[in-house]
Design a protein around this motif. Structure first.
Motif, PDB file in Angstrom:
ATOM      1  N   TYR A   1       0.961  -1.103  -0.096  1.00  0.00           N
ATOM      2  CA  TYR A   1       0.107  -0.120  -0.156  1.00  0.00           C
ATOM      3  C   TYR A   1       0.846   1.308   0.057  1.00  0.00           C
ATOM      4  CZ  TYR A   1      -3.409   3.465   1.923  1.00  0.00           C
ATOM      5  OH  TYR A   1      -4.016   4.659   2.065  1.00  0.00           O
ATOM      6  N   VAL A   2       1.734   1.253   0.754  1.00  0.00           N
ATOM      7  CA  VAL A   2       3.114   2.396   0.893  1.00  0.00           C
ATOM      8  C   VAL A   2       3.595   2.507  -0.652  1.00  0.00           C
ATOM      9  CG1 VAL A   2       5.138   3.309   1.855  1.00  0.00           C
ATOM     10  CG2 VAL A   2       3.085   2.185   3.429  1.00  0.00           C
ATOM     11  N   ASP A   3       3.974   1.397  -0.976  1.00  0.00           N
ATOM     12  CA  ASP A   3       4.598   1.477  -2.305  1.00  0.00           C
ATOM     13  C   ASP A   3       3.882   1.868  -3.447  1.00  0.00           C
ATOM     14  OD1 ASP A   3       6.857   0.160  -0.992  1.00  0.00           O
ATOM     15  OD2 ASP A   3       6.362  -1.948  -1.807  1.00  0.00           O
ATOM     16  N   GLU A   4       2.525   1.671  -3.571  1.00  0.00           N
ATOM     17  CA  GLU A   4       1.859   1.883  -4.607  1.00  0.00           C
ATOM     18  C   GLU A   4       1.622   3.508  -4.432  1.00  0.00           C
ATOM     19  OE1 GLU A   4      -1.680  -0.122  -4.161  1.00  0.00           O
ATOM     20  OE2 GLU A   4      -0.658  -2.155  -4.794  1.00  0.00           O
ATOM     21  N   ARG A   5       1.300   4.159  -3.059  1.00  0.00           N
ATOM     22  CA  ARG A   5       0.977   5.504  -2.850  1.00  0.00           C
ATOM     23  C   ARG A   5       2.641   6.234  -3.187  1.00  0.00           C
ATOM     24  NH1 ARG A   5      -1.988   9.687  -3.747  1.00  0.00           N
ATOM     25  NH2 ARG A   5      -2.106  11.120  -1.971  1.00  0.00           N
ATOM     26  N   PHE A   6       3.364   5.905  -2.793  1.00  0.00           N
ATOM     27  CA  PHE A   6       4.580   6.614  -2.880  1.00  0.00           C
ATOM     28  C   PHE A   6       4.771   6.617  -4.506  1.00  0.00           C
ATOM     29  CE2 PHE A   6       9.499   6.578  -2.722  1.00  0.00           C
ATOM     30  CZ  PHE A   6       9.701   7.679  -2.551  1.00  0.00           C
ATOM     31  N   HIS A   7       4.849   5.456  -5.066  1.00  0.00           N
ATOM     32  CA  HIS A   7       5.156   5.472  -6.719  1.00  0.00           C
ATOM     33  C   HIS A   7       4.189   6.466  -7.358  1.00  0.00           C
ATOM     34  CE1 HIS A   7       4.403   3.855 -10.671  1.00  0.00           C
ATOM     35  NE2 HIS A   7       5.805   3.991 -10.826  1.00  0.00           N
ATOM     36  N   SER A   8       2.861   6.668  -6.958  1.00  0.00           N
ATOM     37  CA  SER A   8       2.044   7.634  -7.598  1.00  0.00           C
ATOM     38  C   SER A   8       2.663   9.020  -7.236  1.00  0.00           C
ATOM     39  CB  SER A   8       0.587   7.365  -7.241  1.00  0.00           C
ATOM     40  OG  SER A   8      -0.239   8.341  -7.819  1.00  0.00           O
ATOM     41  N   LEU A   9       2.845   9.253  -6.162  1.00  0.00           N
ATOM     42  CA  LEU A   9       3.207  10.766  -5.570  1.00  0.00           C
ATOM     43  C   LEU A   9       4.446  11.012  -6.234  1.00  0.00           C
ATOM     44  CD1 LEU A   9       2.321  10.569  -1.955  1.00  0.00           C
ATOM     45  CD2 LEU A   9       0.993  12.067  -3.744  1.00  0.00           C
ATOM     46  N   LEU A  10       5.583  10.115  -6.332  1.00  0.00           N
ATOM     47  CA  LEU A  10       6.650  10.057  -6.923  1.00  0.00           C
ATOM     48  C   LEU A  10       6.590  10.683  -8.379  1.00  0.00           C
ATOM     49  CD1 LEU A  10       9.609  10.223  -5.847  1.00  0.00           C
ATOM     50  CD2 LEU A  10       9.814   7.868  -6.561  1.00  0.00           C
ATOM     51  N   GLN A  11       5.777   9.748  -8.999  1.00  0.00           N
ATOM     52  CA  GLN A  11       5.631  10.101 -10.736  1.00  0.00           C
ATOM     53  C   GLN A  11       4.930  11.341 -10.648  1.00  0.00           C
ATOM     54  OE1 GLN A  11       6.773   7.297 -13.202  1.00  0.00           O
ATOM     55  NE2 GLN A  11       7.044   9.651 -13.673  1.00  0.00           N
ATOM     56  N   GLU A  12       3.987  11.951  -9.943  1.00  0.00           N
ATOM     57  CA  GLU A  12       3.481  13.280 -10.193  1.00  0.00           C
ATOM     58  C   GLU A  12       4.366  14.031  -9.902  1.00  0.00           C
ATOM     59  OE1 GLU A  12       0.385  13.640  -7.382  1.00  0.00           O
ATOM     60  OE2 GLU A  12      -0.890  12.042  -7.917  1.00  0.00           O
ATOM     61  N   LYS A  13       5.511  14.054  -9.017  1.00  0.00           N
ATOM     62  CA  LYS A  13       6.592  15.032  -8.841  1.00  0.00           C
ATOM     63  C   LYS A  13       7.524  14.974  -9.990  1.00  0.00           C
ATOM     64  CE  LYS A  13       9.100  17.120  -5.154  1.00  0.00           C
ATOM     65  NZ  LYS A  13       9.111  17.288  -3.612  1.00  0.00           N
ATOM     66  N   VAL A  14       8.090  13.956 -10.006  1.00  0.00           N
ATOM     67  CA  VAL A  14       9.064  13.602 -11.450  1.00  0.00           C
ATOM     68  C   VAL A  14       8.253  13.539 -12.757  1.00  0.00           C
ATOM     69  CG1 VAL A  14      11.281  12.748 -11.963  1.00  0.00           C
ATOM     70  CG2 VAL A  14      10.684  13.038  -9.563  1.00  0.00           C
ATOM     71  N   GLN A  15       7.843  14.372 -13.315  1.00  0.00           N
ATOM     72  CA  GLN A  15       6.669  13.982 -14.459  1.00  0.00           C
ATOM     73  C   GLN A  15       7.609  13.593 -15.773  1.00  0.00           C
ATOM     74  OE1 GLN A  15       3.857  17.248 -14.693  1.00  0.00           O
ATOM     75  NE2 GLN A  15       3.059  16.657 -12.763  1.00  0.00           N
ATOM     76  N   ASP A  16       8.746  14.091 -15.703  1.00  0.00           N
ATOM     77  CA  ASP A  16       9.373  14.067 -16.991  1.00  0.00           C
ATOM     78  C   ASP A  16      10.369  12.721 -17.114  1.00  0.00           C
ATOM     79  OD1 ASP A  16       8.256  16.529 -18.038  1.00  0.00           O
ATOM     80  OD2 ASP A  16       9.593  17.638 -16.965  1.00  0.00           O
ATOM     81  N   SER A  17      10.294  11.857 -16.133  1.00  0.00           N
ATOM     82  CA  SER A  17      10.973  10.758 -16.093  1.00  0.00           C
ATOM     83  C   SER A  17      10.328   9.706 -15.649  1.00  0.00           C
ATOM     84  CB  SER A  17      12.268  11.145 -15.117  1.00  0.00           C
ATOM     85  OG  SER A  17      12.995   9.721 -15.010  1.00  0.00           O
ATOM     86  N   PRO A  18      10.189   8.462 -16.420  1.00  0.00           N
ATOM     87  CA  PRO A  18       9.430   7.270 -15.968  1.00  0.00           C
ATOM     88  C   PRO A  18      10.167   6.577 -14.754  1.00  0.00           C
ATOM     89  CG  PRO A  18      10.763   6.714 -17.827  1.00  0.00           C
ATOM     90  CD  PRO A  18      10.747   8.032 -17.725  1.00  0.00           C
ATOM     91  N   ILE A  19       9.315   6.466 -13.696  1.00  0.00           N
ATOM     92  CA  ILE A  19       9.934   5.800 -12.509  1.00  0.00           C
ATOM     93  C   ILE A  19       9.189   4.399 -12.318  1.00  0.00           C
ATOM     94  CG2 ILE A  19       9.848   6.090  -9.880  1.00  0.00           C
ATOM     95  CD1 ILE A  19      10.030   9.088 -10.548  1.00  0.00           C
ATOM     96  N   SER A  20       9.828   3.244 -12.223  1.00  0.00           N
ATOM     97  CA  SER A  20       9.302   2.064 -12.271  1.00  0.00           C
ATOM     98  C   SER A  20       8.974   2.000 -10.418  1.00  0.00           C
ATOM     99  CB  SER A  20      10.312   0.963 -12.199  1.00  0.00           C
ATOM    100  OG  SER A  20      11.377   0.732 -11.331  1.00  0.00           O
ATOM    101  N   ARG A  21       7.957   0.909 -10.352  1.00  0.00           N
ATOM    102  CA  ARG A  21       7.655   0.514  -8.926  1.00  0.00           C
ATOM    103  C   ARG A  21       8.745   0.048  -7.956  1.00  0.00           C
ATOM    104  NH1 ARG A  21       2.187   0.484  -7.951  1.00  0.00           N
ATOM    105  NH2 ARG A  21       0.881   0.721  -9.440  1.00  0.00           N
ATOM    106  N   HIS A  22       9.729  -0.614  -8.882  1.00  0.00           N
ATOM    107  CA  HIS A  22      10.872  -1.211  -8.131  1.00  0.00           C
ATOM    108  C   HIS A  22      11.569  -0.169  -7.469  1.00  0.00           C
ATOM    109  CE1 HIS A  22      14.215  -3.836  -7.475  1.00  0.00           C
ATOM    110  NE2 HIS A  22      15.100  -2.938  -8.082  1.00  0.00           N
ATOM    111  N   LEU A  23      11.843   0.729  -8.291  1.00  0.00           N
ATOM    112  CA  LEU A  23      12.743   2.046  -7.812  1.00  0.00           C
ATOM    113  C   LEU A  23      12.235   2.686  -6.820  1.00  0.00           C
ATOM    114  CD1 LEU A  23      15.030   4.139  -8.183  1.00  0.00           C
ATOM    115  CD2 LEU A  23      13.654   5.107  -9.904  1.00  0.00           C
ATOM    116  N   ALA A  24      10.626   2.749  -6.850  1.00  0.00           N
ATOM    117  CA  ALA A  24       9.836   3.650  -5.704  1.00  0.00           C
ATOM    118  C   ALA A  24      10.335   2.665  -4.450  1.00  0.00           C
ATOM    119  CB  ALA A  24       8.606   3.643  -5.916  1.00  0.00           C
ATOM    120  N   ARG A  25       9.836   1.412  -4.695  1.00  0.00           N
ATOM    121  CA  ARG A  25      10.358   0.490  -3.444  1.00  0.00           C
ATOM    122  C   ARG A  25      11.632   0.603  -3.036  1.00  0.00           C
ATOM    123  NH1 ARG A  25       8.914  -4.115  -5.790  1.00  0.00           N
ATOM    124  NH2 ARG A  25       6.809  -3.999  -5.365  1.00  0.00           N
TER     125      ARG A  25
END
Length: 369
Positions: free
Chosen positions: A219-243
């Protein structure tokens, strides 16, 4: 033979654990404690083997991938490293096996491939125990605190051809048993798929003593991945990196300084402060967890609540979130003093507790499963 519910520990069981049965443990019986987790699976044996592996299985996507890997199937860290060349399967969801015996068969199609992934992962984990020929194997396997009968049966079905006897037991109970916290304690096991709580009071806990929540590590991973992708919009971020970032920096204490991380944006390194997004994500598990801890304590016998409130133990990967003990203690302050500690070994606490229970169980108890 198998048992699908938690065992009743007889009065003769050793309170000191493995040492009481060491002579038997080194004979022709191998005892296993197994923690089949959503993110990682661990095993501990009576021959002093402790090993862990990420709970992921991968098949090469095509002929080129097979030529590169030179393997028909890949497990754990190797799967993660080579994820671009593999079809990945995570066989455990919300802490339980995605497996039903009537779906067994060769890996043809997505459904059968998921079933094959379950079997392959469990076989791989049990294989880490280095079982000798003609050795009898008895295993205690951890499950979410309130896992259903069907979920427990799924574990038994996939284990029954690999071991001679298996017991499926509440994971937070195994942590408590392994640590010797038999009375007036609350164990909070924060895994990836589930967050499990168990109230110990000197006997086998019942369902009313346990809770299973689903706002946990994933649950934390999914939320963090979503917020991170919103912040860093010009770079694709994988769930693996967010985790990976979460596991390195996770915290819930007040923000005192930034967490600067470099991302590649249009091929160039750019620094971003991710502290606010990470804190918000980690705090997502707090409301329901704090409510469950309060409920387990305040609904217990009043004369024992003070001792229980000062004996709260955090386990699982989520126990490593910085500031978590202090936040829980602060939340309980209105009731009096509180003390929250963290297990020394979050990777193997459940498996070692399972091993201790397996060794402590008298022979007649194993014969009945």
């Amino acid at each position: 033979m198998a048992e699908e519910t938690g065992p009743v520990i007889p009065a003769g069981a050793s309170p000191e654990g493995a040492s009481a049965s060491s002579s038997e443990a080194t004979g022709d019986i191998l005892y296993l404690g197994v923690d089949l987790g959503t993110a990682n699976s661990s095993i501990a044996t009576s021959t002093d083997i402790t090993r862990t592996v990420p709970s992921v299985v991968g098949w090469p996507k095509d002929l080129v991938a097979y030529k590169f890997l030179q393997k028909p199937i890949v497990y754990g860290e190797e799967s993660i490293r080579n994820r671009m060349t593999l079809d990945l399967y995570y066989p455990l969801e919300k802490g339980v096996l995605k497996y039903r015996p009537d779906g067994s068969g060769s890996p043809a199609g997505d459904e059968n491939r998921e079933i094959a992934a379950v079997e392959e992962l469990v076989q791989h984990v049990i294989g880490l125990a280095e079982i000798k020929p003609n050795q009898r194997v008895r295993a205690v396997v951890g499950a979410p605190a309130l896992a259903s009968i069907n979920d427990k049966q799924a574990i038994i079905d996939v284990m029954k051809d690999l071991v001679d006897a298996v017991m499926v037991v509440s994971e937070p109970f195994l942590v408590a048993y392994g640590l010797g916290f038999y009375n007036n304690a609350v164990v909070v096991d924060i895994g990836a798929g589930t967050l499990d709580l168990c109230r110990m009071h000197g006997t086998i806990p019942s369902d009313e003593d346990q809770r299973t929540l689903y706002e946990a590590g994933n649950y934390v991973d999914e939320r963090f991945h979503s917020l991170l992708q919103e912040k860093v919009q010009d770079s694709p971020i994988s769930r693996h990196l967010a985790r990976s970032l979460k596991e390195r920096y996770a915290f819930v204490s007040p923000i005192t300084e930034g967490i600067s991380v470099e991302f590649q944006v249009e091929g160039k390194p750019v620094l971003y402060n991710i502290a606010e997004e990470l804190k918000e994500s980690c705090e997502g598990i707090l409301p329901n967890m704090q409510a469950a801890i309060r409920e387990l304590i305040t609904t217990f016998e009043p004369e024992f609540q003070d001792e229980m409130r000062n004996n709260i133990v955090l386990a699982g990967g989520g126990s490593q979130i910085k500031g978590l003990p202090e936040v829980i203690e602060s939340d309980l302050a209105e009731f009096g003093s509180a003390r929250v500690s963290v297990v020394d070994d979050p990777v193997y606490a459940g498996a070692l507790g399972g091993l201790k229970l397996a060794i402590d169980m008298p022979e007649d108890e194993w014969e009945s499963v």
